[in-house]
Design an enzyme around this catalytic site. Sequence first.
Site, mmCIF file in Angstrom:
data_model
loop_
_atom_site.group_PDB
_atom_site.id
_atom_site.type_symbol
_atom_site.label_atom_id
_atom_site.label_comp_id
_atom_site.label_asym_id
_atom_site.label_seq_id
_atom_site.Cartn_x
_atom_site.Cartn_y
_atom_site.Cartn_z
ATOM 1 N N VAL A 104 39.622 27.457 32.073
ATOM 2 C CA VAL A 104 38.400 28.165 31.706
ATOM 3 C C VAL A 104 37.707 28.621 32.980
ATOM 4 C CG1 VAL A 104 36.181 28.008 30.528
ATOM 5 C CG2 VAL A 104 38.161 26.768 29.633
ATOM 6 N N CYS A 105 37.350 29.888 33.033
ATOM 7 C CA CYS A 105 36.605 30.449 34.151
ATOM 8 C C CYS A 105 37.357 30.192 35.474
ATOM 9 C CB CYS A 105 35.191 29.878 34.159
ATOM 10 S SG CYS A 105 34.012 30.765 35.185
#
Length: 322
Positions: A104-105
């Site tokens: 994520v990210c």
Amino acid sequence: MEQRDVLVVLFEGVQSLDVTGPLEVFTGAASRAPGAYPVRTASLDGSPVRTSSGLTVTSDLRLSDAAPPHTLLVPGGRGTRAPDPRLVDWLRANAPQARRKVAVCTGAFLLAAAGLLDGRRATTHWTRCDALAAGFPAVRVDPEPIYVRDGDVATSAGVTAGIDLALALVEEDHGRDLALDVARHLVVFLRRPGNQTQFSAQLAAQTADRRPLRDVQQWITENPAADLSVDTLADRAGLSPRHFARAFRAEVGMTPGRYVDRVRLEAARRLLEDTADGVEGISRRCGYGTPEAMRRAFTRTLGAAPAEYRRRFRPASPPPFG
């Protein structure tokens, strides 16, 4: 129902929403389908970690004690900028045993440092895509999608895109109905297409330095149905078409045609989301001329026709209070 356990990697400086967003999706699914997603959190020494926002998150166990999970979730945050070498070593040695790796990210930086993104297409937060590409040239960085799937590895853009990716995984694992139920509970849409862009045309582009070009940018945004050919725009800027095209690209970071395409697409998206207007009328208002031209633009850029896009994004009317 097949059980798919999730192991969330924790470290100092992790972004709290990168952890809690996907966790709410998986645990929400598990509350409706018991046993679907057993979730554990783990840090290097099993101790609590402090997130970049100051929140303290506890760990269930040490990473060294964790069995290979079905889904390994690696969040992002400030702690990815100078990661603990032990964390990268653990990922390099253990992540390949997970059936699904999810970043994520800026968690993508940790997977990249461990060599898990070499030769793969990946994304991350749009402000960090250039750094990911420069630091890890073996990774094929795509700065636009909100998430990317490449084999058994998935990467997402910033923060809330992790929720979109988690919902997509639940839908893939257990069907649309369960994912939709979770999305409704979290009051989010099911679901933004993975190849939807991370940002609007205005955010994606730079603002021109010269006033005439800035005025043209504003005029394009306010008049998507107008004649937006290079000749017309150049005339508004008081420049020759050749000079205008060259100056626009130099100052805005993309050609006039690409900027116009993005503005029109964004205008059409908003009308599909916010109004009940027909596709034919929206296509005219946004400069496409015909529904077919608009359909081609949506399919090419978003991977979904206008009707499908509206079905995913336009919220249903809320039930009356009573």
